[in-house]
Design a protein around this motif. Structure first.
Motif, PDB file in Angstrom:
ATOM      1  N   HIS A 153       0.829  -1.205   0.000  1.00  0.00           N
ATOM      2  CA  HIS A 153       0.000   0.000   0.000  1.00  0.00           C
ATOM      3  C   HIS A 153       0.863   1.255   0.000  1.00  0.00           C
ATOM      4  O   HIS A 153       1.883   1.326   0.688  1.00  0.00           O
ATOM      5  CB  HIS A 153      -0.911   0.022   1.239  1.00  0.00           C
ATOM      6  N   GLU A 154       0.435   2.265  -0.728  1.00  0.00           N
ATOM      7  CA  GLU A 154       1.197   3.505  -0.819  1.00  0.00           C
ATOM      8  C   GLU A 154       1.381   4.139   0.552  1.00  0.00           C
ATOM      9  O   GLU A 154       2.434   4.702   0.851  1.00  0.00           O
ATOM     10  CB  GLU A 154       0.504   4.489  -1.762  1.00  0.00           C
ATOM     11  N   GLN A 155       0.357   4.041   1.427  1.00  0.00           N
ATOM     12  CA  GLN A 155       0.453   4.708   2.718  1.00  0.00           C
ATOM     13  C   GLN A 155       1.526   4.091   3.607  1.00  0.00           C
ATOM     14  O   GLN A 155       1.959   4.693   4.583  1.00  0.00           O
ATOM     15  CB  GLN A 155      -0.901   4.661   3.430  1.00  0.00           C
ATOM     16  N   TYR A 156       1.991   2.878   3.266  1.00  0.00           N
ATOM     17  CA  TYR A 156       3.054   2.235   4.044  1.00  0.00           C
ATOM     18  C   TYR A 156       4.376   2.227   3.296  1.00  0.00           C
ATOM     19  O   TYR A 156       5.241   1.378   3.536  1.00  0.00           O
ATOM     20  CB  TYR A 156       2.642   0.806   4.406  1.00  0.00           C
ATOM     21  N   THR A 157       4.553   3.189   2.385  1.00  0.00           N
ATOM     22  CA  THR A 157       5.794   3.277   1.622  1.00  0.00           C
ATOM     23  C   THR A 157       6.991   3.409   2.553  1.00  0.00           C
ATOM     24  O   THR A 157       8.070   2.875   2.287  1.00  0.00           O
ATOM     25  CB  THR A 157       5.750   4.467   0.648  1.00  0.00           C
ATOM     26  N   ARG A 158       6.833   4.125   3.669  1.00  0.00           N
ATOM     27  CA  ARG A 158       7.950   4.297   4.602  1.00  0.00           C
ATOM     28  C   ARG A 158       8.405   2.951   5.158  1.00  0.00           C
ATOM     29  O   ARG A 158       9.588   2.748   5.402  1.00  0.00           O
ATOM     30  CB  ARG A 158       7.542   5.246   5.730  1.00  0.00           C
ATOM     31  N   ASN A 159       7.455   2.008   5.374  1.00  0.00           N
ATOM     32  CA  ASN A 159       7.835   0.683   5.853  1.00  0.00           C
ATOM     33  C   ASN A 159       8.630  -0.061   4.786  1.00  0.00           C
ATOM     34  O   ASN A 159       9.593  -0.761   5.082  1.00  0.00           O
ATOM     35  CB  ASN A 159       6.583  -0.122   6.218  1.00  0.00           C
ATOM     36  N   MET A 160       8.219   0.111   3.522  1.00  0.00           N
ATOM     37  CA  MET A 160       8.943  -0.536   2.429  1.00  0.00           C
ATOM     38  C   MET A 160      10.369  -0.009   2.355  1.00  0.00           C
ATOM     39  O   MET A 160      11.326  -0.759   2.164  1.00  0.00           O
ATOM     40  CB  MET A 160       8.198  -0.298   1.109  1.00  0.00           C
ATOM     41  N   ALA A 161      10.529   1.309   2.497  1.00  0.00           N
ATOM     42  CA  ALA A 161      11.868   1.905   2.449  1.00  0.00           C
ATOM     43  C   ALA A 161      12.743   1.375   3.577  1.00  0.00           C
ATOM     44  O   ALA A 161      13.945   1.149   3.400  1.00  0.00           O
ATOM     45  CB  ALA A 161      11.774   3.426   2.519  1.00  0.00           C
ATOM     46  N   THR A 162      12.148   1.137   4.741  1.00  0.00           N
ATOM     47  CA  THR A 162      12.892   0.567   5.863  1.00  0.00           C
ATOM     48  C   THR A 162      13.422  -0.817   5.509  1.00  0.00           C
ATOM     49  O   THR A 162      14.585  -1.146   5.759  1.00  0.00           O
ATOM     50  CB  THR A 162      11.997   0.476   7.114  1.00  0.00           C
ATOM     51  N   GLY A 163      12.570  -1.641   4.892  1.00  0.00           N
ATOM     52  CA  GLY A 163      12.998  -2.973   4.508  1.00  0.00           C
ATOM     53  C   GLY A 163      14.077  -2.964   3.439  1.00  0.00           C
ATOM     54  O   GLY A 163      14.959  -3.827   3.417  1.00  0.00           O
ATOM     55  N   ALA A 164      14.010  -1.962   2.546  1.00  0.00           N
ATOM     56  CA  ALA A 164      14.979  -1.895   1.445  1.00  0.00           C
ATOM     57  C   ALA A 164      16.337  -1.371   1.884  1.00  0.00           C
ATOM     58  O   ALA A 164      17.339  -1.583   1.195  1.00  0.00           O
ATOM     59  CB  ALA A 164      14.420  -1.012   0.328  1.00  0.00           C
ATOM     60  N   SER A 165      16.386  -0.704   3.032  1.00  0.00           N
ATOM     61  CA  SER A 165      17.611   0.006   3.413  1.00  0.00           C
ATOM     62  C   SER A 165      18.799  -0.923   3.644  1.00  0.00           C
ATOM     63  O   SER A 165      19.946  -0.503   3.508  1.00  0.00           O
ATOM     64  CB  SER A 165      17.355   0.856   4.667  1.00  0.00           C
ATOM     65  N   ASN A 166      18.527  -2.177   4.020  1.00  0.00           N
ATOM     66  CA  ASN A 166      19.629  -3.116   4.285  1.00  0.00           C
ATOM     67  C   ASN A 166      19.671  -4.271   3.301  1.00  0.00           C
ATOM     68  O   ASN A 166      20.423  -5.221   3.494  1.00  0.00           O
ATOM     69  CB  ASN A 166      19.518  -3.672   5.711  1.00  0.00           C
ATOM     70  N   ALA A 167      18.856  -4.204   2.245  1.00  0.00           N
ATOM     71  CA  ALA A 167      18.764  -5.320   1.308  1.00  0.00           C
ATOM     72  C   ALA A 167      19.822  -5.209   0.214  1.00  0.00           C
ATOM     73  O   ALA A 167      20.226  -4.126  -0.185  1.00  0.00           O
ATOM     74  CB  ALA A 167      17.371  -5.372   0.692  1.00  0.00           C
ATOM     75  N   GLN A 168      20.246  -6.367  -0.264  1.00  0.00           N
ATOM     76  CA  GLN A 168      21.189  -6.433  -1.383  1.00  0.00           C
ATOM     77  C   GLN A 168      20.494  -6.709  -2.705  1.00  0.00           C
ATOM     78  O   GLN A 168      21.057  -6.460  -3.767  1.00  0.00           O
ATOM     79  CB  GLN A 168      22.213  -7.538  -1.114  1.00  0.00           C
ATOM     80  N   LEU A 169      19.277  -7.255  -2.630  1.00  0.00           N
ATOM     81  CA  LEU A 169      18.534  -7.628  -3.828  1.00  0.00           C
ATOM     82  C   LEU A 169      17.060  -7.413  -3.558  1.00  0.00           C
ATOM     83  O   LEU A 169      16.604  -7.564  -2.418  1.00  0.00           O
ATOM     84  CB  LEU A 169      18.820  -9.093  -4.178  1.00  0.00           C
ATOM     85  N   ALA A 170      16.314  -7.087  -4.596  1.00  0.00           N
ATOM     86  CA  ALA A 170      14.868  -6.888  -4.467  1.00  0.00           C
ATOM     87  C   ALA A 170      14.136  -7.838  -5.404  1.00  0.00           C
ATOM     88  O   ALA A 170      14.481  -7.951  -6.581  1.00  0.00           O
ATOM     89  CB  ALA A 170      14.489  -5.449  -4.784  1.00  0.00           C
ATOM     90  N   ILE A 171      13.148  -8.539  -4.854  1.00  0.00           N
ATOM     91  CA  ILE A 171      12.197  -9.270  -5.692  1.00  0.00           C
ATOM     92  C   ILE A 171      10.990  -8.364  -5.865  1.00  0.00           C
ATOM     93  O   ILE A 171      10.252  -8.105  -4.909  1.00  0.00           O
ATOM     94  CB  ILE A 171      11.781 -10.605  -5.054  1.00  0.00           C
ATOM     95  N   ILE A 172      10.818  -7.850  -7.058  1.00  0.00           N
ATOM     96  CA  ILE A 172       9.694  -6.959  -7.347  1.00  0.00           C
ATOM     97  C   ILE A 172       8.617  -7.779  -8.040  1.00  0.00           C
ATOM     98  O   ILE A 172       8.823  -8.267  -9.153  1.00  0.00           O
ATOM     99  CB  ILE A 172      10.145  -5.769  -8.215  1.00  0.00           C
ATOM    100  N   LEU A 173       7.504  -7.945  -7.343  1.00  0.00           N
ATOM    101  CA  LEU A 173       6.438  -8.768  -7.889  1.00  0.00           C
ATOM    102  C   LEU A 173       5.487  -7.937  -8.745  1.00  0.00           C
ATOM    103  O   LEU A 173       5.194  -6.776  -8.426  1.00  0.00           O
ATOM    104  CB  LEU A 173       5.645  -9.449  -6.771  1.00  0.00           C
TER     105      LEU A 173
END
Length: 629
Positions: free
Chosen positions: A107-127
């Protein structure tokens, strides 16, 4: 950029850890995919599987089948709504590699949570939902992944079963995504057709997609080479804690953010420039000869130099930037928009600076087109490029060079909530040649000459509350007692110093910032400074308080009910505001944040201005600001 999955696959030589996240638009199947990975990797115990089967009956969305999304959608609200709200972290391992996966909300309103998860990731699975294709949120998450330094992407085209496993649909989605993402700087994009619900191409190749010749998802995750592509960044050791158990031991505890260091190597404290050598590298299991990235250690130096929490230790030949001004991309995470000039706290690495501000929003970024749009503020989930100033110099690297030392968060100083996150682009060097000029005569000498203690008496309240009237009486009484004062009134300053400012929130913030700086200079001159301003925001009043010494700011809340203020209406402003002819008027269509613990609380309904002024003067005398000659 390479979109052929095979080009990035290699045999795994050692068992390391891959940190990745799942992201994309809502209902694209992120939680189901992780649940399927855990199940097919044999990482679910029998009792968990039985509980999952029971939960699937109650909360599931897959009919009689097990709903694997429930493995990671743990919050009751998530299960009831069938969505992910918070970031869920899961660990699993295979014979070839271990994994830490972050399931992030769509959800767009939880974009900040997504950014938190991405901050330490080396790879992204974009579905991507095969029925819907590339959506706005797909683009938003891809852009954030790029901004946060993720260079490897798996484009998982999910629910391929719902389009009858058609290759032409898969190919069209790949073309659309590659066309959009070509400027995002990804090193690799591996497109894989999957069905998270039925397990197609998750851990084994599916016979229903014979046209697909690439690896299945787990094979790709086990084999992708990320480490060898990354140049080793310089040694950085952010100090988290000064370890002083006794007089004979002083160590600096923390985790090596990047690079390595050995006993005997030279180091420098980035902010102070003081040099020393590594005397010992201490751990719970004994001393180490070398500390590498990721090691949690206590470093003992050969010399006694000043090092504190937040300092960064580096090699003298590879120093980080040190500046109190820098430019950065900012992801705003708060319902209330950024207000340039407002005081926030900034946490850069392990260093927290209690006061700083976004001095300018240069532009915001359209996540769909990557176009730079003119802006003066950022709203919730918007991304922009900003100039930032901190009260103290901080040590950092550009985010593109070192993610750990190039990132920061922005904290609301009063709610203590994280309201933004940023990635530093470069230092702004305007302040590097500016130093404090020492003065021979200081505040103490000037105030002693005047036989008084300097302070700011800050009158705040609604328009028409009586601030200026009471402040003027206080000024007269102090002047009559031979005290040295200066009265700063809001209307008067808007004729000169602040004549270029309007009444938007940003202009109101800047108005008080300028007044605060002027008042501080007058306090340094030994004066009692009387300020009369509506000053509707707590943040700005607190900002002025922090400009002067402890106890030198006296907040006076002139508490008058708004109906009484409107009845008085000495300038006819309430009438205009309530008729819609005057916008951004405090108390009508703009907020007033009343003080919660003022030093002086004046209720105008019970006393006359003369009596209220006496309360202020009496308080000053009791607090020792007024001295007899």
């Amino acid at each position: 950029m390479d979109t052929d999955a095979f080009h990035q696959v290699r045999p795994a030589e050692t068992k390391d850890q891959l940190r990745f996240l799942t992201c994309g638009s809502v209902d694209d199947g992120k939680s189901t995919l992780i649940g399927r990975l855990l199940h097919d990797s044999k990482m679910i115990y029998e009792d968990q599987l039985q509980a999952l089967a029971r939960d699937s009956i109650k909360h599931g969305t897959t009919g009689e089948d097990i709903d694997f999304a429930l493995l990671v959608d743990g919050l009751e609200a998530e299960r009831e709504q069938g969505i992910t709200i918070d970031v869920a972290y899961r660990f699993f391992t295979t014979p070839r590699r271990s994994f830490m996966v972050a399931d992030t909300p769509g959800h767009e309103q939880y974009t900040r949570n997504m950014a938190t998860g991405a901050s330490n990731a080396q790879l992204a699975i974009i579905l991507v939902d095969a029925r819907k294709g590339v959506l706005v949120q797909t683009k938003r998450h891809s852009f954030i992944c790029s901004l946060l330094g993720i260079r490897h992407v798996v484009l998982a085209v999910n629910k391929i079963d719902l389009i009858d496993y058609r290759k032409e649909v898969f190919d069209r989605i790949i073309d659309d995504y590659v066309a959009f993402s070509s400027a995002l700087g990804f090193t690799s994009i591996a497109p894989i057709p999957i069905s998270a619900r039925y397990g197609d191409n998750i851990t084994e190749h599916s016979g229903k997609t014979e046209w697909y010749r690439g690896p299945c998802l787990l094979d790709y995750l086990e084999s992708i080479d990320i480490q060898s592509e990354t140049a080793s960044p310089p040694f950085r050791f952010p100090v988290q804690w000064v370890n002083r158990p006794n007089l004979d031991f002083r160590g600096y505890a923390g985790t090596v953010a990047s690079g390595n260091i050995g006993v005997g190597d030279e180091i420098v404290v980035a902010t102070s420039g003081r040099n020393s050598r590594i005397g010992r590298i201490v751990t719970h299991d004994g001393d180490l000869p070398i500390a590498r990235a990721g090691d949690a250690v206590t470093i003992v130096l050969a010399d006694e130099i000043d090092v504190g929490r937040g300092d960064i230790l580096a090699r003298p030949t590879e120093r980080p930037e040190v500046s109190d001004q820098f430019a950065a991309h900012v992801i705003w995470m708060n319902q209330e928009a950024i207000v340039p000039g407002r005081s926030y706290a900034f946490r850069v690495g392990t260093q927290t600076v209690s006061s700083g501000s976004i001095t300018a929003v240069k532009y915001k970024i359209d996540v769909n087109t990557r176009e730079h749009l003119a802006a003066t503020t950022l709203g919730l989930n918007e991304i922009g490029f900003c100039n930032i100033a901190t009260a103290l110099p901080v040590s950092f690297d550009a985010y593109g060079v070192n993610r750990r030392t190039g990132s920061f968060i922005i904290i609301d100083r009063y709610t203590n909530l994280t309201v933004g996150a940023g990635m530093i682009a470069f230092a702004l060097r305007r302040a590097t040649n500016i130093a404090w000029q020492p003065l021979s005569i200081g505040k103490q000498e000037r105030s002693t000459l005047k036989h008084q203690k300097p302070c700011i008496i800050w009158f705040t309240g609604l328009s028409g509350a009586g601030k200026s009237t009471i402040a003027n009486v206080v000024d007269q009484k102090l002047f009559a007692a031979s005290h040295h004062t200066m009265l700063l009134d809001g209307d008067n300053l808007r004729h000169g110093l602040n004549r270029d400012l309007g009444f938007t929130e940003a202009d109101r913030v800047e108005n008080i910032r300028r007044v605060g700086e002027v008042a501080k200079l007058m306090v340094d001159a030994g004066l009692i400074v009387i300020c009369s301003f509506i000053s509707p925001y707590k943040a700005e009043r607190e900002m002025v308080r922090n400009l002067v010494g402890d106890g030198e700011f006296i907040e006076v809340f002139v508490d008058t009910p708004i109906d009484e203020c409107a009845r008085r209406d000495p300038k006819g402003l309430y009438l205009k505001a309530r008729s819609g002819k005057l916008k951004n008027f405090t108390g009508v269509d703009a907020p007033y944040e009343a003080p919660t613990a003022p030093e002086i609380h004046l209720e105008t309904a019970r006393l006359q201005p003369e009596q209220l002024a006496d309360e202020v003067v009496d308080t000053l005398a009791k607090r020792g600001f007024l001295s007899l000659k």
